[in-house]
Design a protein around this motif. Structure first.
Motif, PDB file in Angstrom:
ATOM      1  N   ILE B 328       0.862  -1.188   0.000  1.00 50.93           N
ATOM      2  CA  ILE B 328       0.000   0.000   0.000  1.00 50.93           C
ATOM      3  C   ILE B 328       0.901   1.242   0.000  1.00 50.93           C
ATOM      4  N   PRO B 329       0.746   2.140  -0.991  1.00 48.49           N
ATOM      5  CA  PRO B 329       1.621   3.316  -1.058  1.00 48.49           C
ATOM      6  C   PRO B 329       1.516   4.137   0.242  1.00 48.49           C
ATOM      7  N   SER B 330       2.615   4.740   0.631  1.00 52.37           N
ATOM      8  CA  SER B 330       2.601   5.500   1.892  1.00 52.37           C
ATOM      9  C   SER B 330       1.630   6.675   1.764  1.00 52.37           C
ATOM     10  N   GLY B 331       0.962   6.967   2.831  1.00 50.31           N
ATOM     11  CA  GLY B 331      -0.031   8.046   2.837  1.00 50.31           C
ATOM     12  C   GLY B 331      -1.407   7.608   2.394  1.00 50.31           C
ATOM     13  N   ILE B 332      -1.524   6.370   1.954  1.00 46.99           N
ATOM     14  CA  ILE B 332      -2.826   5.883   1.484  1.00 46.99           C
ATOM     15  C   ILE B 332      -3.451   4.966   2.536  1.00 46.99           C
ATOM     16  N   ASN B 333      -4.736   5.157   2.788  1.00 44.67           N
ATOM     17  CA  ASN B 333      -5.461   4.279   3.697  1.00 44.67           C
ATOM     18  C   ASN B 333      -5.985   3.080   2.905  1.00 44.67           C
ATOM     19  N   GLY B 334      -5.393   1.934   3.161  1.00 44.68           N
ATOM     20  CA  GLY B 334      -5.710   0.729   2.389  1.00 44.68           C
ATOM     21  C   GLY B 334      -7.164   0.317   2.478  1.00 44.68           C
ATOM     22  N   GLU B 335      -7.748   0.467   3.649  1.00 45.50           N
ATOM     23  CA  GLU B 335      -9.144   0.056   3.839  1.00 45.50           C
ATOM     24  C   GLU B 335     -10.088   0.988   3.087  1.00 45.50           C
ATOM     25  N   ASP B 336      -9.700   2.255   3.006  1.00 47.04           N
ATOM     26  CA  ASP B 336     -10.500   3.239   2.291  1.00 47.04           C
ATOM     27  C   ASP B 336     -10.532   2.891   0.788  1.00 47.04           C
ATOM     28  N   VAL B 337      -9.378   2.484   0.261  1.00 44.98           N
ATOM     29  CA  VAL B 337      -9.314   2.073  -1.143  1.00 44.98           C
ATOM     30  C   VAL B 337     -10.175   0.830  -1.373  1.00 44.98           C
ATOM     31  N   ARG B 338     -10.083  -0.120  -0.457  1.00 44.91           N
ATOM     32  CA  ARG B 338     -10.884  -1.341  -0.595  1.00 44.91           C
ATOM     33  C   ARG B 338     -12.378  -1.017  -0.572  1.00 44.91           C
ATOM     34  N   SER B 339     -12.777  -0.110   0.293  1.00 45.06           N
ATOM     35  CA  SER B 339     -14.196   0.259   0.364  1.00 45.06           C
ATOM     36  C   SER B 339     -14.672   0.890  -0.938  1.00 45.06           C
ATOM     37  N   THR B 340     -13.852   1.795  -1.484  1.00 37.32           N
ATOM     38  CA  THR B 340     -14.242   2.450  -2.735  1.00 37.32           C
ATOM     39  C   THR B 340     -14.344   1.421  -3.867  1.00 37.32           C
ATOM     40  N   LEU B 341     -13.379   0.518  -3.915  1.00 37.72           N
ATOM     41  CA  LEU B 341     -13.431  -0.528  -4.941  1.00 37.72           C
ATOM     42  C   LEU B 341     -14.730  -1.328  -4.840  1.00 37.72           C
ATOM     43  N   LEU B 342     -15.125  -1.655  -3.623  1.00 40.77           N
ATOM     44  CA  LEU B 342     -16.333  -2.457  -3.435  1.00 40.77           C
ATOM     45  C   LEU B 342     -17.585  -1.628  -3.735  1.00 40.77           C
ATOM     46  N   ASP B 343     -17.620  -0.437  -3.182  1.00 37.99           N
ATOM     47  CA  ASP B 343     -18.851   0.367  -3.295  1.00 37.99           C
ATOM     48  C   ASP B 343     -19.073   0.908  -4.703  1.00 37.99           C
ATOM     49  N   GLN B 344     -18.009   1.363  -5.365  1.00 37.28           N
ATOM     50  CA  GLN B 344     -18.164   1.994  -6.678  1.00 37.28           C
ATOM     51  C   GLN B 344     -18.043   0.998  -7.835  1.00 37.28           C
ATOM     52  N   PHE B 345     -17.182   0.001  -7.658  1.00 38.56           N
ATOM     53  CA  PHE B 345     -16.903  -0.916  -8.771  1.00 38.56           C
ATOM     54  C   PHE B 345     -17.465  -2.323  -8.542  1.00 38.56           C
ATOM     55  N   GLY B 346     -17.841  -2.628  -7.301  1.00 38.61           N
ATOM     56  CA  GLY B 346     -18.259  -3.996  -6.997  1.00 38.61           C
ATOM     57  C   GLY B 346     -17.103  -4.979  -7.032  1.00 38.61           C
ATOM     58  N   ILE B 347     -15.883  -4.453  -6.852  1.00 40.03           N
ATOM     59  CA  ILE B 347     -14.695  -5.307  -6.881  1.00 40.03           C
ATOM     60  C   ILE B 347     -14.219  -5.539  -5.450  1.00 40.03           C
ATOM     61  N   GLU B 348     -13.953  -6.784  -5.107  1.00 38.58           N
ATOM     62  CA  GLU B 348     -13.427  -7.071  -3.775  1.00 38.58           C
ATOM     63  C   GLU B 348     -11.988  -7.568  -3.852  1.00 38.58           C
ATOM     64  N   ILE B 349     -11.083  -6.844  -3.198  1.00 40.24           N
ATOM     65  CA  ILE B 349      -9.732  -7.365  -2.966  1.00 40.24           C
ATOM     66  C   ILE B 349      -9.572  -7.451  -1.451  1.00 40.24           C
ATOM     67  N   ALA B 350      -8.455  -8.050  -0.991  1.00 40.68           N
ATOM     68  CA  ALA B 350      -8.330  -8.336   0.445  1.00 40.68           C
ATOM     69  C   ALA B 350      -7.255  -7.493   1.098  1.00 40.68           C
ATOM     70  N   SER B 351      -7.358  -7.393   2.435  1.00 42.63           N
ATOM     71  CA  SER B 351      -6.255  -6.870   3.248  1.00 42.63           C
ATOM     72  C   SER B 351      -5.487  -8.089   3.762  1.00 42.63           C
ATOM     73  N   SER B 352      -4.656  -7.920   4.782  1.00 39.99           N
ATOM     74  CA  SER B 352      -4.005  -9.108   5.336  1.00 39.99           C
ATOM     75  C   SER B 352      -4.089  -9.105   6.850  1.00 39.99           C
ATOM     76  N   PHE B 353      -3.363 -10.014   7.483  1.00 40.78           N
ATOM     77  CA  PHE B 353      -3.501 -10.272   8.916  1.00 40.78           C
ATOM     78  C   PHE B 353      -2.257  -9.833   9.683  1.00 40.78           C
ATOM     79  N   GLY B 354      -2.425  -9.719  10.975  1.00 41.39           N
ATOM     80  CA  GLY B 354      -1.307  -9.542  11.907  1.00 41.39           C
ATOM     81  C   GLY B 354      -0.359  -8.447  11.472  1.00 41.39           C
ATOM     82  N   PRO B 355       0.945  -8.750  11.338  1.00 40.69           N
ATOM     83  CA  PRO B 355       1.940  -7.713  11.042  1.00 40.69           C
ATOM     84  C   PRO B 355       1.743  -7.057   9.678  1.00 40.69           C
ATOM     85  N   LEU B 356       0.992  -7.712   8.797  1.00 33.01           N
ATOM     86  CA  LEU B 356       0.819  -7.166   7.447  1.00 33.01           C
ATOM     87  C   LEU B 356      -0.473  -6.357   7.295  1.00 33.01           C
TER      88      LEU B 356
END
Lengths: 413, 413
Positions: B328-356
């Motif tokens: 995830i590029p620095s300064g970018i909120n990864g969850e915010d990008v995932r939400s936009t992808l889902l809400d606007q495009f209907g595309i689902e990608i994943a985050s990760s667990f623990g340290p990642l």
């Protein structure tokens, strides 16, 4: 070439005590495209399912969700999450599935006390209550409807006695939920396990359960979130030994089914769709109307069986509405009759287990299979098969008796 | 009214590491009417499924059948049926699911030895082999493809070392089966667990497993058939402590999946239909062609991601074909990008667990989701979303790079 065959499932009239025919509307939603498990559209479906399950279970319990496995996965999840080694469990047995409750409890280290009554009857609540007072068990586990013998146990007085004696009351309602009345809160049931493949008319593969705060309190004391996703706070609440199974660990599952959405398993998407639709249909029909429908078709089936000259197995007062046990006439090979019914008519009825194997047939009237056409066709098939094998029965009476029952009802349900 | 809503599942492009989109042909067979579990038409489907699973697993093992539960039900069935309290288990960890193998093993009483490498890399086989020789564990359990980090572990040399050291080699291939090569027999794997909801393109809810005679020998020594249906002979073969779980007891399950058809659970009818069709489609496509398809779309996806100016996470040599981890590029909120992808495009990608968590996105290219249209749309959606949020990336390059990959291939697979 055997290993590349296209799936081939011939049409069947399924009149066993489960699995029974799935409602066509349930089959249709199974084909709905997949959603991700944390997609808000999916967690909405999870929440709606919980809400509807509460209504089906007649409970105000917070926890009401399916275990992703067949009915006995639900039994094991509840028993494994409650029982600690050395716990005393009391299981009154009136058929095969009382043995299963005993078996699972013992595997998880319980000291199990059993009383058993003859297969084909049930317990007087007073007898069970006396034993609870005498032995003071931590847990009482009982079957509501025994499919192996076709009996139903009265539970309310026993539940009340459990509450008064501070025992947890766990009930296996796999064979009754959605077919006859099951009142979780009114009957003082602390945890209840249901199945989908019987009166809910959803394929096998999910086990809806519910449990109250008494059980939750116990489970929370055993809380253990797995490595790789646990926070420091997660495992600090534990004051009792953790639950052995990971898959059946209700302390994690309830975090998955709550707003926390703890990553545990990947919810079985299509089966949840099916359960959602199955319970929706059931509530749309209405619990009381649905129970009356099960009563009506049982009445018609029993009238037909008796008119044929066959006898029912077991004590009449405790007969389970959803399973009718028929004594196999002497000189008749029960398995041979079942094969003919399946091969010639596409009708499936069941045999039974243990001491009853070869002695009785079991005919289910459950869920979507519990219909007038199925009852009439089953009676017709059974009569023709028995006549063909030279059995002395009354020809031509069964369908008339069943039709008499249907005609006597003002409204066909 | 919340609790009577009709099931509503909006269309999605699912590019997570599972669950992914089910093949439409699989969704279609899910609607096939129910068969009884002992109906010869159904046991034929059970046998056909076993036969096809052997081909998928590249094994001659007798035992190859699904556990009725999600993937981790398969992990638990295998581990719980093999591990006895005090057994030594060696689990090299290179991501979250190594922790899960450790967790389940410990719950069943194993003494687990771990080595861990940095998330984003895998082990040199020699390092694992040295540790096996040094510690002499009874069991070695490893993940093949780690979805949490997008890495794949080389297994063959480790499997050979296990065999030479008389350790049982258990492999979690949930993320790889059907997407990249998994050779059970050639790699000396004693027991392997797969999942349906990733590269097999069947909904979550079944866990196909296989195990060889070395494991069967061990399981048979722990055989315990449950009360109510056990014959006297059944439990006489037991020379070791019985398996704790009833639901996951492979000594009973293998009797259910053999000609004996021991009554255990009620097989999950519709999910078995789905698995049958999913594996049939997979074998019809052909393992090698299917693996090449997964490689191609991964290549196009990676080319697009890099052309956008984004960086991949982890060691390149051990990259898992079916999961692409993007920093995830620095300064970018990864969850915010995932939400936009889902809400606007209907595309689902994943985050990760623990340290990642919050550090990487994970994009799956698995099974039916692993297609050109999905790859192109995901790249387009990700680019547009990042631009919209003001990220400095190369505009208009991603799709061109992906199309270059597709154009360079003679045949689109």
């Amino acid at each position: 070439m055997l290993n590349k065959k296209i799936l081939n499932a011939p049409p069947r009239t399924i009149m066993t005590p489960g699995p029974v025919e799935a409602d066509p509307r349930v089959l249709r939603v199974l084909g709905t495209p997949i959603l991700g498990q944390f997609d808000p559209a999916f967690t909405t479906i999870m929440n709606e399912t919980m809400e509807m399950l509460r209504e089906l279970f007649q409970t105000k319990n917070k926890w009401a969700f399916p275990i992703d496995g067949t009915s006995r996965a639900g039994l094991e999840a509840v028993l494994a999450s409650i029982i600690e080694p050395g716990d005393t469990v009391f299981v009154p047995i009136f058929g095969r599935f009382g043995h299963l409750l005993t078996e699972i409890s013992e595997r998880y280290g319980a000291v199990v006390h059993n009383i058993e009554c003859e297969w084909g009857s049930v317990f007087e609540p007073e007898q069970v209550i006396r034993e609870i007072k005498r032995t003071n068990p931590k847990i009482v586990a009982m079957v509501h409807g025994e499919t192996s013998t076709g009996r139903v146990q009265s539970l309310k007085e026993i539940g009340k006695a459990c509450r008064e004696n501070d025992a947890l009351f766990i009930v296996d309602a796999v064979a009754t939920i959605g077919g006859i009345d099951v009142k979780v809160d009114d009957w003082y049931i602390d945890a209840l396990i249901a199945g989908t493949q019987k009166c809910i008319s959803v394929p096998s593969g999910m086990a809806p359960i519910t449990y109250n705060e008494r059980v939750e309190h116990h489970i929370t004391q055993r809380k253990k979130v797995e490595k790789g996703i646990a926070t420091e706070a997660d495992n600090n609440v534990r004051t009792r030994p953790n639950i052995i199974s990971n898959y059946f660990d209700l302390s994690q599952l309830q975090d998955y089914w709550s707003d926390r959405r703890l990553n545990h398993h990947t919810e079985a998407t299509s089966m949840l769709y099916a359960l959602h639709e199955g319970v929706r249909i059931l509530l749309e029909e209405g619990l009381d109307i649905r129970f009356a429908r099960h009563k009506l078709h049982e009445k018609a089936l029993v009238a037909g069986i008796k008119a044929m000259g066959l006898s029912l197995f077991g004590n009449e007062a405790s007969k389970l509405t959803t399973v009718t046990c028929v004594i196999i006439p002497s000189g008749i090979n029960g398995e041979d009759v079942r094969s003919t019914l399946l091969d010639q008519f596409g009708i499936e009825i069941a045999s039974s287990f243990g001491p009853l194997h070869g002695k009785i047939w079991r005919i289910g009237t459950m869920g979507y299979s519990c219909r007038q056409d199925n009852v009439l066709y089953t009676l017709a098939g059974l009569e023709a098969t028995l006549l063909r094998k030279g059995t002395l029965i009354n020809a031509g009476k069964a369908l008339q008796a069943a039709l008499d029952v249907y005609d006597s009802e003002l409204v066909h349900v």
